[in-house]
Design an enzyme around this catalytic site. Structure first.
Site, PDB file in Angstrom:
ATOM      1  N   ASP A  27     -21.669  89.881 126.023  1.00 26.65           N
ATOM      2  CA  ASP A  27     -21.237  91.260 126.167  1.00 26.65           C
ATOM      3  C   ASP A  27     -20.659  91.418 127.581  1.00 26.65           C
ATOM      4  O   ASP A  27     -20.868  90.553 128.437  1.00 26.65           O
ATOM      5  CB  ASP A  27     -22.459  92.167 125.954  1.00 26.65           C
ATOM      6  CG  ASP A  27     -22.138  93.611 126.199  1.00 26.65           C
ATOM      7  OD1 ASP A  27     -21.147  94.097 125.648  1.00 26.65           O
ATOM      8  OD2 ASP A  27     -22.883  94.267 126.980  1.00 26.65           O
ATOM      9  N   ASP A  29     -19.771  95.037 129.555  1.00 23.51           N
ATOM     10  CA  ASP A  29     -20.347  96.163 130.308  1.00 23.51           C
ATOM     11  C   ASP A  29     -21.864  96.000 130.389  1.00 23.51           C
ATOM     12  O   ASP A  29     -22.529  95.849 129.373  1.00 23.51           O
ATOM     13  CB  ASP A  29     -20.071  97.507 129.601  1.00 23.51           C
ATOM     14  CG  ASP A  29     -18.590  97.861 129.548  1.00 23.51           C
ATOM     15  OD1 ASP A  29     -18.121  98.504 130.485  1.00 23.51           O
ATOM     16  OD2 ASP A  29     -17.920  97.491 128.562  1.00 23.51           O
ATOM     17  N   LYS A 225     -20.228  95.114 117.229  1.00 22.99           N
ATOM     18  CA  LYS A 225     -21.635  94.737 117.179  1.00 22.99           C
ATOM     19  C   LYS A 225     -22.464  95.953 116.770  1.00 22.99           C
ATOM     20  O   LYS A 225     -22.137  97.042 117.200  1.00 22.99           O
ATOM     21  CB  LYS A 225     -22.099  94.275 118.570  1.00 22.99           C
ATOM     22  CG  LYS A 225     -21.364  93.077 119.118  1.00 22.99           C
ATOM     23  CD  LYS A 225     -21.688  92.823 120.583  1.00 22.99           C
ATOM     24  CE  LYS A 225     -21.098  93.854 121.502  1.00 22.99           C
ATOM     25  NZ  LYS A 225     -21.273  93.574 122.938  1.00 22.99           N
ATOM     26  N   ASP A 250     -26.971  93.458 127.086  1.00 21.64           N
ATOM     27  CA  ASP A 250     -27.870  94.380 127.785  1.00 21.64           C
ATOM     28  C   ASP A 250     -28.371  95.484 126.848  1.00 21.64           C
ATOM     29  O   ASP A 250     -29.209  96.279 127.237  1.00 21.64           O
ATOM     30  CB  ASP A 250     -27.151  95.044 128.968  1.00 21.64           C
ATOM     31  CG  ASP A 250     -26.065  95.993 128.503  1.00 21.64           C
ATOM     32  OD1 ASP A 250     -25.086  95.523 127.898  1.00 21.64           O
ATOM     33  OD2 ASP A 250     -26.215  97.225 128.697  1.00 21.64           O
TER      34      ASP A 250
HETATM   35 MG   LIG Z   1     -23.234  96.267 127.317  1.00 17.12          MG
END
Ligand SMILES: [Mg+2]
Length: 309
Positions: A27, A29, A225, A250
């Site tokens: 991922d 961000d 996702k 995250d």
């Molecule tokens: Mg993220």
């Protein structure tokens, strides 16, 4: 799914873990960067993983950029990247429409990067840009020319990604197009909020999807996702062995859940949305859906991986 602290593994177990995967889906961000700043140590970890022969893909639910923009951002923040390695949701939607030979117009609720991906795929669209309530009107019912004048002919899909100009007229139009059961309803992702650390809450695409789905009374196809569609898209360009794939993220309900849905190993980093308190809560829960949110491993930040490699 034990949420093992990666730094607590013995040298032998660490080596076994690193040898256990050859593809990394990461991922962006909250893992690699926050807004326009790289998270300390993350670029070095990706560089090292590549040196160890791992294939890397950037898998992001963010729909505001096209793949070229992502490559530029990666390079600027010291991440090696090619367009092929960027798996972004605006691209996935455009690619999906191309794959089904979509010939009608799409109604787009989204931003410039999304529009650009549609252009590249040759998909025609309407609706892009600001669409505020006409001055002086409190309902659209009193609109000159009637409500029908709002709608374009030949719209065969409503597409939704993050749109900073999301508005009531856009909701009216989207829901009206979707009242035709043959009209496709495709959204980039369902993340409710942006991962920013302040008292301000920034609604994400998922909040807009919730609004449209409620008034249209329909559920969308989600390409981002945790939908395995993302992994299918990657496997078209690079063979994916789920058991030898590591998903880093995250956010549990998109990144870790994608891993659970696809049979990947998962590594949660605590530099974004999901906290260790969340993980502890899911560990105590008896709901099997909560169990899917527990990662195999976690680290405080991705950069901590470097000294373990
Ligand atoms: Mg993220």
């Amino acid at each position: 799914m034990n949420a093992t602290y990666l730094s607590s593994l013995s040298k032998e177990d660490l080596k076994r873990f690193v040898d256990s995967f050859d593809t990394v889906l990461t991922d962006c961000d909250g893992v690699l960067w926050v807004e326009n700043n790289a998270i300390e140590g993350s670029p070095e970890v990706l560089k090292k993983l590549r040196e160890l022969g791992k294939k890397v893909f950037y898998v992001t639910n963010n729909s505001t950029k096209d793949r070229k923009d992502y490559v530029s951002k990666c390079l600027k923040l010291n991440y090696q990247a090619t367009e092929e390695e960027i798996v972004s949701t605006a691209y996935l939607v455009a690619n999906y429409l191309k794959s089904i030979n979509f010939r009608k117009k799409a109604f787009l609720i989204g931003s410039a990067g999304f529009a650009k991906e549609l252009d590249l795929a040759g998909v025609k669209y309407v609706g892009f840009g600001p669409d505020p309530m006409p001055e002086g009107l409190t309902t659209l019912g009193s609109l000159e020319g009637g409500l029908e004048s709002l709608l374009e002919p030949d719209v065969g899909a409503v597409l939704l990604g993050f749109d900073p100009h999301f508005s009531y007229p856009k909701m009216v139009k989207a829901a009206s197009y979707l009242s035709d059961p043959n009209c496709l309803y495709i959204v980039t992702n369902t993340d409710e909020r942006f991962p920013v650390s302040s008292r301000l809450i920034y609604p994400g695409t998922g909040s807009m999807v919730a609004a449209i789905s409620a008034c249209a009374a329909r559920d969308p196809l989600v390409v981002g996702k945790p939908n395995p569609y993302v992994a299918e898209a990657v496997s078209k360009i690079h063979p994916l062995d789920p058991k030898r794939t590591l998903m880093i993220g995250d956010r549990a309900n998109s990144d870790v859940l994608l891993g659970a849905n696809c049979g990947f190993r998962t590594l949660l980093v605590l530099t974004g949305v999901t906290s260790l308190d969340d993980v502890d809560k899911w560990k105590k829960s008896s709901d099997p859906e909560d169990k899917k949110l527990i990662p195999d491993f976690y680290l405080n930040k991705l950069g901590d991986f470097l000294q373990l490699l």
